[in-house]
Design a protein around this motif. Structure first.
Motif, PDB file in Angstrom:
ATOM      1  N   GLU A   1       0.822  -1.212   0.000  1.00 34.00           N
ATOM      2  CA  GLU A   1       0.000   0.000   0.000  1.00 34.00           C
ATOM      3  C   GLU A   1       0.858   1.266   0.000  1.00 34.00           C
ATOM      4  O   GLU A   1       0.469   2.272  -0.568  1.00 34.00           O
ATOM      5  N   LEU A   2       2.022   1.188   0.673  1.00 32.85           N
ATOM      6  CA  LEU A   2       2.879   2.376   0.736  1.00 32.85           C
ATOM      7  C   LEU A   2       3.586   2.629  -0.599  1.00 32.85           C
ATOM      8  O   LEU A   2       3.906   3.749  -0.946  1.00 32.85           O
ATOM      9  N   ARG A   3       3.817   1.537  -1.324  1.00 42.00           N
ATOM     10  CA  ARG A   3       4.597   1.643  -2.553  1.00 42.00           C
ATOM     11  C   ARG A   3       3.886   2.470  -3.626  1.00 42.00           C
ATOM     12  O   ARG A   3       4.504   3.296  -4.291  1.00 42.00           O
ATOM     13  N   THR A   4       2.567   2.264  -3.734  1.00 40.18           N
ATOM     14  CA  THR A   4       1.830   2.948  -4.806  1.00 40.18           C
ATOM     15  C   THR A   4       1.853   4.476  -4.640  1.00 40.18           C
ATOM     16  O   THR A   4       2.285   5.182  -5.562  1.00 40.18           O
ATOM     17  N   PRO A   5       1.406   5.022  -3.477  1.00 40.21           N
ATOM     18  CA  PRO A   5       1.461   6.480  -3.377  1.00 40.21           C
ATOM     19  C   PRO A   5       2.885   7.023  -3.455  1.00 40.21           C
ATOM     20  O   PRO A   5       3.111   8.113  -3.992  1.00 40.21           O
ATOM     21  N   LEU A   6       3.846   6.210  -2.988  1.00 41.90           N
ATOM     22  CA  LEU A   6       5.233   6.662  -3.009  1.00 41.90           C
ATOM     23  C   LEU A   6       5.726   6.798  -4.442  1.00 41.90           C
ATOM     24  O   LEU A   6       6.387   7.781  -4.796  1.00 41.90           O
ATOM     25  N   SER A   7       5.346   5.822  -5.302  1.00 44.58           N
ATOM     26  CA  SER A   7       5.858   5.941  -6.674  1.00 44.58           C
ATOM     27  C   SER A   7       5.140   7.060  -7.418  1.00 44.58           C
ATOM     28  O   SER A   7       5.753   7.716  -8.271  1.00 44.58           O
ATOM     29  N   SER A   8       3.873   7.359  -7.068  1.00 43.29           N
ATOM     30  CA  SER A   8       3.259   8.490  -7.775  1.00 43.29           C
ATOM     31  C   SER A   8       3.861   9.802  -7.263  1.00 43.29           C
ATOM     32  O   SER A   8       4.066  10.740  -8.034  1.00 43.29           O
ATOM     33  N   LEU A   9       4.195   9.840  -5.968  1.00 45.69           N
ATOM     34  CA  LEU A   9       4.861  11.016  -5.412  1.00 45.69           C
ATOM     35  C   LEU A   9       6.209  11.233  -6.107  1.00 45.69           C
ATOM     36  O   LEU A   9       6.562  12.355  -6.465  1.00 45.69           O
ATOM     37  N   LYS A  10       6.906  10.117  -6.332  1.00 51.46           N
ATOM     38  CA  LYS A  10       8.220  10.183  -6.979  1.00 51.46           C
ATOM     39  C   LYS A  10       8.067  10.717  -8.415  1.00 51.46           C
ATOM     40  O   LYS A  10       8.794  11.603  -8.850  1.00 51.46           O
ATOM     41  N   GLY A  11       7.061  10.160  -9.121  1.00 56.23           N
ATOM     42  CA  GLY A  11       6.812  10.579 -10.504  1.00 56.23           C
ATOM     43  C   GLY A  11       6.495  12.074 -10.566  1.00 56.23           C
ATOM     44  O   GLY A  11       7.044  12.808 -11.408  1.00 56.23           O
ATOM     45  N   MET A  12       5.639  12.530  -9.642  1.00 53.16           N
ATOM     46  CA  MET A  12       5.232  13.938  -9.659  1.00 53.16           C
ATOM     47  C   MET A  12       6.418  14.856  -9.361  1.00 53.16           C
ATOM     48  O   MET A  12       6.569  15.912  -9.964  1.00 53.16           O
ATOM     49  N   THR A  13       7.269  14.424  -8.426  1.00 58.42           N
ATOM     50  CA  THR A  13       8.438  15.268  -8.083  1.00 58.42           C
ATOM     51  C   THR A  13       9.392  15.351  -9.265  1.00 58.42           C
ATOM     52  O   THR A  13       9.954  16.414  -9.540  1.00 58.42           O
ATOM     53  N   GLN A  14       9.542  14.202  -9.960  1.00 56.59           N
ATOM     54  CA  GLN A  14      10.451  14.220 -11.124  1.00 56.59           C
ATOM     55  C   GLN A  14       9.928  15.176 -12.194  1.00 56.59           C
ATOM     56  O   GLN A  14      10.686  15.951 -12.784  1.00 56.59           O
ATOM     57  N   LEU A  15       8.602  15.134 -12.380  1.00 57.90           N
ATOM     58  CA  LEU A  15       7.961  16.017 -13.365  1.00 57.90           C
ATOM     59  C   LEU A  15       8.193  17.479 -12.979  1.00 57.90           C
ATOM     60  O   LEU A  15       8.594  18.318 -13.794  1.00 57.90           O
ATOM     61  N   LEU A  16       7.949  17.755 -11.705  1.00 52.66           N
ATOM     62  CA  LEU A  16       8.112  19.105 -11.179  1.00 52.66           C
ATOM     63  C   LEU A  16       9.564  19.566 -11.337  1.00 52.66           C
ATOM     64  O   LEU A  16       9.825  20.709 -11.711  1.00 52.66           O
ATOM     65  N   HIS A  17      10.464  18.617 -11.058  1.00 55.77           N
ATOM     66  CA  HIS A  17      11.900  18.907 -11.176  1.00 55.77           C
ATOM     67  C   HIS A  17      12.233  19.388 -12.593  1.00 55.77           C
ATOM     68  O   HIS A  17      12.882  20.411 -12.796  1.00 55.77           O
ATOM     69  N   ARG A  18      11.733  18.596 -13.577  1.00 53.93           N
ATOM     70  CA  ARG A  18      12.016  18.952 -14.974  1.00 53.93           C
ATOM     71  C   ARG A  18      11.432  20.325 -15.325  1.00 53.93           C
ATOM     72  O   ARG A  18      12.070  21.147 -15.959  1.00 53.93           O
ATOM     73  N   ARG A  19      10.191  20.559 -14.827  1.00 49.90           N
ATOM     74  CA  ARG A  19       9.537  21.850 -15.128  1.00 49.90           C
ATOM     75  C   ARG A  19      10.329  23.012 -14.526  1.00 49.90           C
ATOM     76  O   ARG A  19      10.525  24.040 -15.158  1.00 49.90           O
ATOM     77  N   LEU A  20      10.769  22.816 -13.270  1.00 45.93           N
ATOM     78  CA  LEU A  20      11.498  23.893 -12.596  1.00 45.93           C
ATOM     79  C   LEU A  20      12.819  24.168 -13.295  1.00 45.93           C
ATOM     80  O   LEU A  20      13.265  25.317 -13.392  1.00 45.93           O
TER      81      LEU A  20
END
Ligand code: ADP
Length: 401
Positions: free
Chosen positions: A172-191
């Motif tokens: 259960e922890l893995r799923t939200p964690l990987s979406s959090l990771k994906g979103m941060t990577q996206l944000l990173h690229r945008r920034l």
């Protein structure tokens, strides 16, 4: 001597009166039954348990020896004393061979008779006490066994519930964690595209996510191991290439970036491995080498091979490990007490080396370590080039030197 009950058998009515008298005069608390024939005595013996039986041998009809044979059958624990004629050694021997406790010669010496009877009664009572204590012990052992069975069942159930919880929680922890990771990577690229100065604050967030990912993965691995579902998917792979990639990935994803010297990586090492699990081992050893060394200290990485195996070595110049504690570092949840993490975060469950060892052993390989306190540690992993997957590897003591 506690209350006793005896039986005297004799066709001689004078003796049948005299012997009970001798007993009641010399022994307290002894109840005496009498019988003037072996046949009648046999009926009495079948009705109650006597502490001792005294019988004349020579009697009309059934004699004392025949009576003795029946007594041995019905109540083998009851001592029987047989009365023999004067000097009748043949009969005395027959009596003893037939299982008599003792024999008494006529004319009967009252003191000898009573002393022999007392011994017989005491023997019987002691024997009974031992039997009762044995039975009580057996009952106790049985009840203990039931308690142990019950507790074991409870523990097995609790353990299964824990495994289930661990597996569910880590999934259960893995799923939200990987979406959090994906979103941060996206944000990173945008920034980065927007050349925003906020990028640096995102880096520490990404580091935290990475650490959480390691913890959750460790929990997931443990739950797979515990449930016997930890299997490998081996395939032929270029381990040299994989090692270089893993090191690059590790350096790029770690802040501040560690110095990893990869000069020792030999090219062209082809082996059958589970890429993901092997990567887990490499990452864990690299992250330990960094964690337990001062910031910026180089980590040496080497890969060598021979005809049958390849060996990966990760050497650091960190805090090292006390030789006495070395055998414990591969145990589940073990962390060397009092050792401060030198670089990065201190989080860790003490599971990394346990899981790494499981992975290496399941590849048919072994993990070894050499360490000197204050000077550093060298962890080596030797794995066969051809996969020899070992299912549910036995926990063997690790090699330490
Ligand atoms: P964790 O690092 O999460 O505590 P590990 O299972 O990876 O758990 O390691 C177990 C323990 O072994 C660590 O807590 C640490 O004390 C010790 N250790 C592991 N690697 C090293 C190393 N390279 N140098 C010094 N100590 C180490």
């Amino acid at each position: 001597m506690t209350e006793a009950h005896i039986l005297i058998v004799d066709d001689d009515t004078a003796l049948l009166q005299a012997l009970p008298q001798a007993v009641s005069l010399r022994l307290k608390g002894v109840r005496v039954d009498i019988s003037d024939s072996a046949l009648a005595a046999l009926a009495m013996v079948q009705e109650r348990e006597y502490d001792a039986i005294v019988s004349d041998i020579k009697m009309p009809g059934m004699d004392g020896l025949a009576l003795l044979a029946h007594i041995r059958e019905f109540c083998p624990d009851t001592p029987t004393l047989l009365i023999t004629g004067h000097g009748d050694h043949g009969l005395a021997i027959q009596a003893l061979r037939g299982g008599a406790y003792d024999f008494i010669q006529k004319p009967i010496d009252r003191d000898y008779f009573v002393a022999a009877l007392r011994r017989a009664i005491q023997t019987h009572q002691l024997r009974r006490q031992v039997q009762e204590q044995q039975a009580a012990l057996e009952r106790h052992a049985q009840s203990l066994e039931r308690v142990v069975q019950e507790r074991t069942r409870e523990l097995v159930e609790a353990n299964a519930a824990k495994d289930e919880f661990l597996s569910m929680a880590s999934h259960e922890l893995r799923t939200p964690l990987s979406s959090l990771k994906g979103m941060t990577q996206l944000l990173h690229r945008r920034l980065i595209r927007a050349k925003s100065p906020e990028v640096s604050s995102l880096v520490s967030m990404e580091n935290s996510i990475r650490r959480m990912e390691v913890l959750v993965n460790d929990l997931l691995s443990i739950s797979f191991i515990e449930m016997g579902m930890f299997t490998l998917h081996c395939q032929l792979y270029d381990v040299s290439d994989l090692c270089r990639r893993l090191v690059d990935e590790y350096v790029a994803g770690t802040n501040p970036a560690p110095v990893v010297d990869v000069d020792g990586i030999e090219s062209g090492v082809m082996a059958e491995i589970d890429i993901e699990r092997f990567g887990q081992v490499v990452m864990n050893l690299l992250s330990n080498a960094r964690k337990y060394s001062k910031v910026g200290t180089p980590i040496f990485f080497s890969l060598r091979y021979d005809e049958e195996t390849f060996t990966l070595t990760i050497r650091d110049s960190g805090v090292g490990i006390d030789p006495e504690l070395l055998p414990h570092i591969f145990e589940r949840f073990y962390r060397v007490p009092g050792v401060e993490v030198q670089t990065g975060s201190s989080v860790g469950f003490g599971l990394g080396l346990y899981i790494s060892q499981q992975i290496v052993q399941r590849h048919g390989g072994r993990i070894h370590v050499e360490s000197q306190p204050g000077k550093g540690s060298t962890f080596g992993v030797t794995i066969p080039l051809v996969c020899q997957e070992i299912h549910h590897a036995q926990e063997e003591p690790s090699e330490t030197s």
